[in-house]
Every structure is written in structure tokens, then in C-alpha cells.
Design a protein around this motif. Sequence first.
Motif, PDB file in Angstrom:
ATOM      1  N   LEU A  91      81.513 -25.587 -39.982  1.00 53.09           N
ATOM      2  CA  LEU A  91      82.021 -24.730 -41.050  1.00 53.09           C
ATOM      3  C   LEU A  91      81.122 -24.802 -42.279  1.00 53.09           C
ATOM      4  O   LEU A  91      80.864 -23.786 -42.936  1.00 53.09           O
ATOM      5  CB  LEU A  91      83.450 -25.136 -41.422  1.00 53.09           C
ATOM      6  N   ALA A  94      78.127 -22.641 -41.532  1.00 52.92           N
ATOM      7  CA  ALA A  94      78.477 -21.219 -41.527  1.00 52.92           C
ATOM      8  C   ALA A  94      78.783 -20.730 -42.935  1.00 52.92           C
ATOM      9  O   ALA A  94      78.445 -19.597 -43.311  1.00 52.92           O
ATOM     10  CB  ALA A  94      79.680 -20.981 -40.612  1.00 52.92           C
ATOM     11  N   THR A  95      79.416 -21.584 -43.735  1.00 49.97           N
ATOM     12  CA  THR A  95      79.738 -21.219 -45.116  1.00 49.97           C
ATOM     13  C   THR A  95      78.471 -21.017 -45.937  1.00 49.97           C
ATOM     14  O   THR A  95      78.395 -20.109 -46.774  1.00 49.97           O
ATOM     15  CB  THR A  95      80.608 -22.310 -45.767  1.00 49.97           C
ATOM     16  N   VAL A  98      77.143 -17.545 -45.369  1.00 50.65           N
ATOM     17  CA  VAL A  98      77.950 -16.518 -46.036  1.00 50.65           C
ATOM     18  C   VAL A  98      77.758 -16.581 -47.549  1.00 50.65           C
ATOM     19  O   VAL A  98      77.635 -15.549 -48.217  1.00 50.65           O
ATOM     20  CB  VAL A  98      79.439 -16.683 -45.669  1.00 50.65           C
ATOM     21  N   GLU A 135      77.489 -13.308 -37.989  1.00 50.74           N
ATOM     22  CA  GLU A 135      77.633 -14.368 -38.996  1.00 50.74           C
ATOM     23  C   GLU A 135      79.084 -14.508 -39.442  1.00 50.74           C
ATOM     24  O   GLU A 135      79.582 -15.625 -39.627  1.00 50.74           O
ATOM     25  CB  GLU A 135      76.728 -14.063 -40.192  1.00 50.74           C
ATOM     26  N   VAL A 136      79.751 -13.378 -39.610  1.00 50.69           N
ATOM     27  CA  VAL A 136      81.164 -13.419 -39.999  1.00 50.69           C
ATOM     28  C   VAL A 136      82.006 -14.027 -38.883  1.00 50.69           C
ATOM     29  O   VAL A 136      82.897 -14.852 -39.132  1.00 50.69           O
ATOM     30  CB  VAL A 136      81.669 -12.008 -40.356  1.00 50.69           C
ATOM     31  N   GLU A 138      81.009 -16.156 -36.639  1.00 48.71           N
ATOM     32  CA  GLU A 138      80.714 -17.589 -36.580  1.00 48.71           C
ATOM     33  C   GLU A 138      81.486 -18.340 -37.662  1.00 48.71           C
ATOM     34  O   GLU A 138      82.032 -19.418 -37.418  1.00 48.71           O
ATOM     35  CB  GLU A 138      79.212 -17.818 -36.737  1.00 48.71           C
ATOM     36  N   TYR A 139      81.536 -17.746 -38.850  1.00 47.86           N
ATOM     37  CA  TYR A 139      82.288 -18.362 -39.950  1.00 47.86           C
ATOM     38  C   TYR A 139      83.784 -18.416 -39.622  1.00 47.86           C
ATOM     39  O   TYR A 139      84.432 -19.461 -39.777  1.00 47.86           O
ATOM     40  CB  TYR A 139      82.059 -17.572 -41.237  1.00 47.86           C
ATOM     41  N   ASN A 140      84.332 -17.291 -39.167  1.00 45.33           N
ATOM     42  CA  ASN A 140      85.763 -17.245 -38.846  1.00 45.33           C
ATOM     43  C   ASN A 140      86.122 -18.222 -37.729  1.00 45.33           C
ATOM     44  O   ASN A 140      87.170 -18.883 -37.766  1.00 45.33           O
ATOM     45  CB  ASN A 140      86.168 -15.825 -38.445  1.00 45.33           C
TER      46      ASN A 140
END
Length: 238
Positions: A91, A94-95, A98, A135-136, A138-140
Motif C-alpha cells: 500500500l 501504491a500510495t 498515486v 495504477e488505481v 493496484e492502489y485499491n
Amino acid sequence: MLIASIGDIQDRITNSGVMAVGAVGYAAIGGVINDDALNAGIITTDELGAYLEAKELVLNHDYAIATTAEQMFMQEHAANMNSLDAAVDNLTAATAVVMTAVEVSSTAAEADTKPEQVELQGMLETDAYSLDSAEVNEYNEAVAAVETFAQQAGAFMAAANNDELTATVDSYAAQGNYMVGSYTAITYTQSVDEFVITWDDSGFGTGFQGYLTPDMKNAAEIYAAGEYINEYGAMPTQ
């Protein structure tokens, strides 16, 4: 995870072995191999990191056979905490992706002249300052993984601390002539507050429901705890 990471490294070893033979063969007859031609045989930093992370998870897991329900629940707690550590790392990564992309908001807010608007367009055309669906996703997925493993780890800790539940499980196992730690599957479903434990290969599990209701935490409580930890470095005293 360990098997997959070892598999990636084995692929590199196979590549390097075959390509080294080819490189020697060409060298012997005057063939000039290209720069980086053997890169397929190099173990990358990411691959090494994945292996070391997986290795740590295995080393930290308690594989001893539990003799009581409390021990069983604590082993499951530890396993899920290990997975949670890895999920938090994912996380964080991934953060960062973003956050870099959304940093363009300050430029967008100030882009009230043509040159500034052109600069904004240029930023949005670069990968670093532009988000895509991968990317979104992966973040979610990273957020969801943290929720899953945190929930499971907390549930197993709460179960280990619940004398009524551990006594019930111990009694059931004794009546069925099972060693508690010889279970073949264990799950917890928060929406119905139920543990299901299977002690044989039949695929049929025994449910233990309604023990953790006092331990449930909603989104507001979780957010408040996060703010407190960010400020004071630890959970508030209970």
C-alpha cells in the motif's frame, strides 16, 4: 509467495546457464555479443526483494501444532500479521505512485495563464503525473488487502483472548477426538461473526458464531485510532 519468488530466480538461473554457453560459443569463433545481452540471467533487485520478503514470512510463521484453541488462534493471528506487514508495504508503494500523480493539483489550481496551462498539459502527458486504471486498481487492491489481513489478524487475536470461545473450541475438539492444531482449514467471516474450523478432509466445517461482537470496530473508530497513532505513536490506552 515463496515458491513464486524462487521460481522467478530459477528462471534467471536457467537463462544465464543457457546464455553463458551461447556467449562462450560465440566468443570462441569471434562473435561479438551485444551489451546487456545476458540481462535475462540477472536477478533483479525486485526479485531478490520478493524472495527475501517471502522467506521472512515463512521464518516468522509458527508451524508448531497447537494443542489448545488459544494457541491455534494466536498462530493464525501471527500469520495474518505477517501478511499484513507485506500488505502495508504494498500500500505504501501504491500510495506513492498515486500521490505523485495527484501532486499536479497545485499546478492545476494555479494554471490561469497560457504558459501555466501549457505546463499543466505537459505534466499530464508524463506517466509520473498521470494516473491510469492499472495504477488505481493496484492502489485499491492494496487498500483491500490491508483491510482483509488487519480484520483477520484482529479477529484471531480477539478469539485467542475470548475465554468462552476457546473453551468451546477445546471442548468440541476433545469430544471429537481431534488435536486442536490438526485442523485443515479455518476461516472467519466478519459480516456474520463466525469462525468455521475443519478438522478432517470431509470439507465440512464447524461454525462458532457470535463471540466477537464487542470487539467490532467501525470506520469512524478506525480513523480516530489512526489519527491518534499518527500523533502519539501508539494506540490509546483502553
